[in-house]
Design an enzyme around this catalytic site. Structure first.
Site, PDB file in Angstrom:
ATOM      1  N   HIS A  93      -5.846   2.037  -2.244  1.00  0.00           N
ATOM      2  CA  HIS A  93      -6.654   1.070  -1.495  1.00  0.00           C
ATOM      3  C   HIS A  93      -8.117   1.277  -1.870  1.00  0.00           C
ATOM      4  O   HIS A  93      -8.707   2.311  -1.543  1.00  0.00           O
ATOM      5  CB  HIS A  93      -6.467   1.256   0.014  1.00  0.00           C
ATOM      6  N   LEU A  94      -8.683   0.298  -2.565  1.00  0.00           N
ATOM      7  CA  LEU A  94     -10.080   0.398  -2.993  1.00  0.00           C
ATOM      8  C   LEU A  94     -11.024  -0.387  -2.081  1.00  0.00           C
ATOM      9  O   LEU A  94     -12.237  -0.330  -2.263  1.00  0.00           O
ATOM     10  CB  LEU A  94     -10.220  -0.075  -4.440  1.00  0.00           C
ATOM     11  N   PRO A 122      -4.625   3.826  10.526  1.00  0.00           N
ATOM     12  CA  PRO A 122      -3.833   4.785   9.748  1.00  0.00           C
ATOM     13  C   PRO A 122      -4.310   4.876   8.311  1.00  0.00           C
ATOM     14  O   PRO A 122      -4.766   3.888   7.727  1.00  0.00           O
ATOM     15  CB  PRO A 122      -2.421   4.204   9.821  1.00  0.00           C
ATOM     16  N   ASN A 158       0.616   5.529   8.105  1.00  0.00           N
ATOM     17  CA  ASN A 158       1.759   4.633   8.231  1.00  0.00           C
ATOM     18  C   ASN A 158       2.446   4.506   6.870  1.00  0.00           C
ATOM     19  O   ASN A 158       1.818   4.045   5.926  1.00  0.00           O
ATOM     20  CB  ASN A 158       1.292   3.259   8.705  1.00  0.00           C
ATOM     21  N   ASP A 218      -1.204   6.388  -1.988  1.00  0.00           N
ATOM     22  CA  ASP A 218      -1.550   5.582  -0.806  1.00  0.00           C
ATOM     23  C   ASP A 218      -2.954   5.957  -0.319  1.00  0.00           C
ATOM     24  O   ASP A 218      -3.217   6.058   0.871  1.00  0.00           O
ATOM     25  CB  ASP A 218      -0.526   5.755   0.308  1.00  0.00           C
ATOM     26  N   HIS A 264       6.523  -2.443   1.747  1.00  0.00           N
ATOM     27  CA  HIS A 264       6.208  -1.535   2.854  1.00  0.00           C
ATOM     28  C   HIS A 264       7.365  -1.677   3.840  1.00  0.00           C
ATOM     29  O   HIS A 264       7.436  -2.643   4.592  1.00  0.00           O
ATOM     30  CB  HIS A 264       4.880  -1.947   3.493  1.00  0.00           C
ATOM     31  N   HIS A 287     -11.322   5.306   5.031  1.00  0.00           N
ATOM     32  CA  HIS A 287     -11.795   4.549   6.189  1.00  0.00           C
ATOM     33  C   HIS A 287     -13.224   4.944   6.516  1.00  0.00           C
ATOM     34  O   HIS A 287     -13.639   6.087   6.270  1.00  0.00           O
ATOM     35  CB  HIS A 287     -10.909   4.801   7.412  1.00  0.00           C
ATOM     36  N   ASN A 321      -4.518  -5.746   0.498  1.00  0.00           N
ATOM     37  CA  ASN A 321      -5.005  -5.963   1.866  1.00  0.00           C
ATOM     38  C   ASN A 321      -6.517  -5.788   1.968  1.00  0.00           C
ATOM     39  O   ASN A 321      -7.035  -4.961   2.707  1.00  0.00           O
ATOM     40  CB  ASN A 321      -4.271  -5.062   2.859  1.00  0.00           C
TER      41      ASN A 321
END
Length: 431
Positions: free
Chosen positions: A58-59, A323, A278, A305, A177, A309, A90
């Protein structure tokens, strides 16, 4: 550009040799090479592996550049030994069309530290109601091959079937997922004694396993390619073993995260949201089963993963926290600790799960290649004997939500090369 890697051991085997990289490829391998080079990297007997490939990163760009950017995430990847990453869809706006995936792809090329491959959303807005523009994204400049609503499950079986059928027509892959949402309403932790003791709503293992079983059947029926994201339970490992033993199982692949290999729900007793993820951290039995499944090939590869954040999304009460955990710079150390030191994998096995299989699954012809003359010089040089202490503030990611803070991990990335160019060396990124 000529780079000479001195005293390195490909796959950790045999006596140290020198490796000459000329341009983008490996030009020569042998003892004590006498070659003019623009740069010399001293290996000191370090292990030379093909550069790592992460199918699940996730970038956060576009939309949440306060948590991560393509530049900071690429820096973390290069420092972690990665030469290619797959950026999940996302974002905000969601990467469900050619415009967004091309933006991510171009930004990755501009930064130039790793190959950034955008993952396209399966459904419009990740809403699970209508297929996104899969073909348009595939035929865009980004040439998207992997599609996922990660963070959300494609829970409608008919929609999942259509996605598998559609992507089959152009060799695409649907990464799921696996979470039956009706079984996880309000869930905060693995359903078991620890969650009950802590007063946290449980996330039952069958919520994952039921979707995995359904989608393996759909993949076999449609001939489509299914990739199961972040496998977390022993039951899922058994299901994968069953389906892969069948002739129709070749269309199914799976990944496990470093944190599910190492951590368990015992860590939740402090209510520290850094441990919220998650799918959730499971039990010791699950972690042991996942290690064995990775060793025997039932689970194909390790994917981080990596989910940075912003502070406000983690520095809050457990129920309100988002998460996710950092993973790019600690993945190698955790694989070394859980798999190499335990004897479950040797360094050639590490190459398989961190580089070769993820590259094969994603259809990357220039990644995960052998360390051999004439092959692309996408490489990771690893000191297997070094140990280092994780300090989140010293990692390259903007987010600092690492559950491994203060841990002593084995294995240190000495250098990373992307197509013959050194992108990271001795803990520093080359921009």
């Amino acid at each position: 550009m000529r780079v000479l890697l001195k005293d390195v051991r490909p796959y950790g085997e045999g006596e140290p040799v020198d490796v000459l990289v000329e341009g983008t490829t490996i030009a020569e391998i042998g003892p004590e090479l006498n070659a003019d080079a623009d740069e010399i990297v001293q290996g000191g007997g370090a292990v030379l592996l093909p550069g790592f490939v992460d199918l699940h990163t996730h970038l956060r760009e576009p939309g949440r550049e306060d948590a991560e950017t393509i530049e900071t995430g690429s820096s973390a990847a290069a420092l972690g030994g990665y030469t290619a990453v797959f950026a999940m869809a996302n974002t905000d706006p969601v990467a469900d069309n050619a415009v967004i995936v091309e933006h991510v792809w171009r930004r990755g090329r501009e930064v130039g530290l790793v190959d950034v491959h955008p993952v396209g959303a399966v459904t419009v807005g990740l809403a699970g109601e209508k297929l996104a523009e899969l073909g348009t994204m595939r035929h865009s400049a980004a040439e998207v091959r992997v599609f996922s609503d990660d963070g959300k499950c494609v829970h409608d079986p008919l929609l999942m079937r259509r996605a598998l059928e559609y992507t089959r027509s152009f060799g695409g892959l649907v990464a799921q997922h696996a979470e039956e949402p009706r079984l996880t309403v309000g869930a905060q932790a693995h359903e078991g004694p620890n969650a009950a003791r802590l007063g946290l709503a449980g996330w039952p293992a069958p919520a994952e396993e039921s979707i995995v079983a359904r989608d393996c059947l759909l993949a076999a029926h449609t001939g489509g390619s299914l990739h199961v994201c972040h496998v977390s339970t022993a039951g899922t490992a058994e299901l994968l073993r069953f389906f892969k033993d069948r002739e129709a199982g070749g269309a199914v692949s799976a990944e496990v995260t470093p944190h599910h290999l190492l951590l368990t729900d015992e860590r939740l007793t402090t209510y520290d949201p850094v441990n919220k993820v998650n799918p959730p951290l499971r039990t010791d039995a699950d972690a042991l089963a996942l290690r064995q499944a990775l060793a025997d090939g039932t689970v194909d590869c390790v994917a981080t993963d990596h989910a940075p954040h912003a502070d406000q999304d983690k520095d809050c009460e457990w129920s309100a926290a988002k998460p996710g955990m950092l993973g790019l710079q600690t993945a190698l150390g955790i694989v070394a600790q859980t798999m190499v030191r335990s004897g479950l994998l040797d360094w050639r096995g590490v190459a398989r799960v961190l580089s070769e299989r993820p590259a094969e699954i994603a259809g990357l012809s220039d990644q995960g290649r052998p360390v051999a003359v004439g092959e692309p010089a996408n490489l990771a040089l690893v000191d297997p004997d070094a140990e280092w202490t994780v300090r989140a503030a010293e990692l390259a990611s903007l987010g600092q939500n690492s559950p491994f803070e203060g841990m002593r991990l084995p294995g240190r990335v000495v250098a990373t090369l992307l197509r013959g160019t050194v992108t990271a060396h001795e803990g520093k990124v080359r921009r």
